[in-house]
Write a protein that holds these residues in place. Structure first.
Motif, mmCIF file in Angstrom:
data_model
loop_
_atom_site.group_PDB
_atom_site.id
_atom_site.type_symbol
_atom_site.label_atom_id
_atom_site.label_comp_id
_atom_site.label_asym_id
_atom_site.label_seq_id
_atom_site.Cartn_x
_atom_site.Cartn_y
_atom_site.Cartn_z
ATOM 1 N N GLY A 8 0.687 -1.309 0.135
ATOM 2 C CA GLY A 8 0.094 0.063 0.121
ATOM 3 C C GLY A 8 0.990 1.457 0.110
ATOM 4 N N GLU A 9 0.173 2.388 -0.143
ATOM 5 C CA GLU A 9 0.964 3.728 -0.130
ATOM 6 C C GLU A 9 0.496 4.323 1.303
ATOM 7 N N PHE A 10 1.480 5.123 1.443
ATOM 8 C CA PHE A 10 1.679 5.874 2.789
ATOM 9 C C PHE A 10 2.103 7.283 2.523
ATOM 10 N N VAL A 11 1.544 8.255 3.406
ATOM 11 C CA VAL A 11 2.032 9.631 3.563
ATOM 12 C C VAL A 11 3.690 9.405 4.055
ATOM 13 N N THR A 12 4.442 10.231 3.300
ATOM 14 C CA THR A 12 5.896 10.252 3.426
ATOM 15 C C THR A 12 6.304 11.089 4.737
ATOM 16 N N ALA A 13 5.432 12.128 5.295
ATOM 17 C CA ALA A 13 6.026 13.009 6.164
ATOM 18 C C ALA A 13 7.271 13.478 5.913
ATOM 19 N N SER A 14 8.503 13.661 6.658
ATOM 20 C CA SER A 14 9.724 14.238 6.077
ATOM 21 C C SER A 14 10.698 13.305 5.244
ATOM 22 N N VAL A 15 10.329 12.017 5.329
ATOM 23 C CA VAL A 15 11.281 11.119 4.413
ATOM 24 C C VAL A 15 11.308 11.723 3.118
ATOM 25 N N VAL A 16 10.229 12.503 2.489
ATOM 26 C CA VAL A 16 10.227 12.890 1.208
ATOM 27 C C VAL A 16 11.653 14.131 1.171
ATOM 28 N N LYS A 17 12.111 14.296 2.180
ATOM 29 C CA LYS A 17 13.266 15.389 2.019
ATOM 30 C C LYS A 17 14.513 14.930 1.232
ATOM 31 N N VAL A 18 14.407 13.797 1.358
ATOM 32 C CA VAL A 18 15.687 12.851 0.188
ATOM 33 C C VAL A 18 15.364 13.215 -0.909
ATOM 34 N N ASP A 19 14.031 12.803 -1.376
ATOM 35 C CA ASP A 19 13.493 13.084 -2.670
ATOM 36 C C ASP A 19 13.588 14.796 -3.140
ATOM 37 N N ILE A 20 13.291 15.507 -2.438
ATOM 38 C CA ILE A 20 13.651 17.055 -2.663
ATOM 39 C C ILE A 20 15.149 17.302 -2.761
ATOM 40 N N LEU A 21 16.122 16.567 -1.787
ATOM 41 C CA LEU A 21 17.352 16.971 -2.208
ATOM 42 C C LEU A 21 17.896 16.527 -3.600
ATOM 43 N N THR A 22 17.525 15.118 -3.754
ATOM 44 C CA THR A 22 17.958 14.552 -5.290
ATOM 45 C C THR A 22 17.512 15.250 -6.247
ATOM 46 N N ALA A 23 16.155 15.876 -6.101
ATOM 47 C CA ALA A 23 15.518 16.525 -7.098
ATOM 48 C C ALA A 23 16.416 17.879 -7.505
ATOM 49 N N LEU A 24 16.833 18.368 -6.442
ATOM 50 C CA LEU A 24 17.424 19.521 -6.383
ATOM 51 C C LEU A 24 19.115 19.507 -7.135
ATOM 52 N N LEU A 25 19.850 18.182 -6.826
ATOM 53 C CA LEU A 25 20.844 18.048 -7.389
ATOM 54 C C LEU A 25 20.729 17.709 -9.094
ATOM 55 N N LEU A 26 19.428 17.006 -9.164
ATOM 56 C CA LEU A 26 19.070 16.839 -10.756
ATOM 57 C C LEU A 26 18.824 18.296 -11.327
ATOM 58 N N THR A 27 18.136 19.167 -10.876
ATOM 59 C CA THR A 27 18.053 20.515 -11.204
ATOM 60 C C THR A 27 19.194 21.037 -11.560
ATOM 61 N N VAL B 88 24.418 13.491 -0.301
ATOM 62 C CA VAL B 88 23.303 13.088 0.072
ATOM 63 C C VAL B 88 23.618 12.348 1.137
ATOM 64 N N ARG B 89 24.365 11.226 1.082
ATOM 65 C CA ARG B 89 24.954 10.272 2.112
ATOM 66 C C ARG B 89 25.550 11.030 3.357
ATOM 67 N N GLU B 90 26.402 12.085 3.110
ATOM 68 C CA GLU B 90 27.166 12.779 4.024
ATOM 69 C C GLU B 90 26.162 13.633 4.848
ATOM 70 N N LEU B 91 25.085 14.286 4.145
ATOM 71 C CA LEU B 91 24.083 14.951 5.265
ATOM 72 C C LEU B 91 23.224 13.848 5.766
ATOM 73 N N MET B 92 23.076 12.905 5.278
ATOM 74 C CA MET B 92 22.104 11.907 5.828
ATOM 75 C C MET B 92 22.794 11.144 7.252
ATOM 76 N N GLY B 93 24.272 11.252 7.222
ATOM 77 C CA GLY B 93 24.887 10.606 8.284
ATOM 78 C C GLY B 93 25.335 11.848 9.289
ATOM 79 N N ARG B 94 24.893 12.754 9.029
ATOM 80 C CA ARG B 94 25.391 14.091 9.981
ATOM 81 C C ARG B 94 24.235 14.786 10.553
ATOM 82 N N VAL B 95 23.216 14.075 11.367
ATOM 83 C CA VAL B 95 22.126 14.477 11.747
ATOM 84 C C VAL B 95 21.924 14.567 13.244
ATOM 85 N N VAL B 96 21.005 15.141 13.945
ATOM 86 C CA VAL B 96 20.960 15.675 15.312
ATOM 87 C C VAL B 96 20.812 14.075 15.908
#
Length: 271
Positions: free
Chosen positions: A25-44, A130-138
């Motif tokens: 099934g499909e679920f609401v992402t909440a903030s996991v979508v921020k990885v999508d936003i960052l990858t989209a930014l890199l493509l842009t 992306v990996r570096e930021l995902m590994g440097r979180v609070v």
């Protein structure tokens, strides 16, 4: 009334390609979508033949490292909002992720989350960012996928949580990359319908552990999640999520000198 919480999990062994999935099934992402936003930014930026601006880098760091929602909204504008995110995700092979005008209400599947992680953890300079930021979180938000990690190994994670206005029940998601039993896995768990944040975290970690075990790994035993890792969140508003659905990734202990990076697997981010 609801039928109780829903949970869907997927795991991928990045070395041999073995997969496991449960639920659906499909679920609401909440903030996991921020990885999508960052990858989209890199493509842009790549499409425009440029690197990220200083402002974009600052927003990206805040969005992933601290899960800042205002930073995510700023980059959401840059990538072209829902249409831009859908176009970027189509290029990355995400067939079951549909952006919403309110980015935190984007819908996705556990399988699509693992597809994106497979791209992120393939070799490449853009992915390294992306990996570096995902590994440097609070660290206080280091729950979910990192609960499985072998001691002394690096991991990367992006979590999302959100109490829904209509029901008061919680969406709790965790996606990331982790070393378990010496093998590197991409893991995604999506869930909703939880009575509390703490309940959701416990179910997500149990599902992540089971998915890795069934994918061929030997997941670490459960560990308690300190209360400090579960900050309060406001209900989602009609406007782009600003305080609601806050999520974060956590950083594990430094990898030992002999630890190898995640093995290559997956296609190019710029496709």
């Amino acid at each position: 009334m609801t039928d109780g919480p829903r949970v869907s999990a997927a795991a991928l062994d990045l070395a041999n390609g073995e997969t496991y999935a449960s639920g659906g099934g499909e679920f609401v992402t909440a903030s996991v979508v921020k990885v999508d936003i960052l990858t989209a930014l890199l493509l842009t930026a790549r499409d425009a033949g440029r690197g990220l601006t200083a402002a974009e880098r600052a927003h990206a760091e805040a969005m992933i490292v601290r899960s800042d929602n205002d930073a995510a909204t700023a980059l959401w504008q840059v990538v072209g909002r829902a249409a831009g995110l859908d176009a970027a995700n189509a290029r990355l092979g995400l067939t079951r992720t549909v952006a919403d005008a309110r980015w935190g209400l984007t819908r996705t599947t556990a399988a699509d989350r693992v597809r994106l992680l497979r791209r992120v953890f393939a070799p490449g300079d853009a992915r390294a960012y992306v990996r570096e930021l995902m590994g440097r979180v609070v660290p206080e938000q280091a729950w979910g996928v990192p609960a499985l990690a072998d001691p002394g190994t690096r991991w990367a994670v992006k979590n999302g949580w959100l109490p829904r206005d209509a029901t008061g029940l919680w969406v709790v998601n965790s996606t990331g990359c982790v070393t378990v039993g010496g093998r590197v896995y991409a893991v995604a768990v999506l869930s909703d319908g939880h009575a509390s944040m703490a309940e959701g975290v416990a179910r997500v970690e149990e599902a992540a552990r089971d998915a890795v075990r069934r994918c061929g790994g030997a997941a670490a035993p459960p560990r308690a999640a300190p209360a400090a890792r579960m900050p309060a969140a406001r209900a989602v508003a009609a406007a782009p999520l600003r305080g609601a659905g806050n999520c974060a990734a956590g950083h594990g202990p430094p990898a030992p000198a002999h630890a190898a990076p995640p093995p290559p697997h997956g296609g190019e981010l710029n496709q």
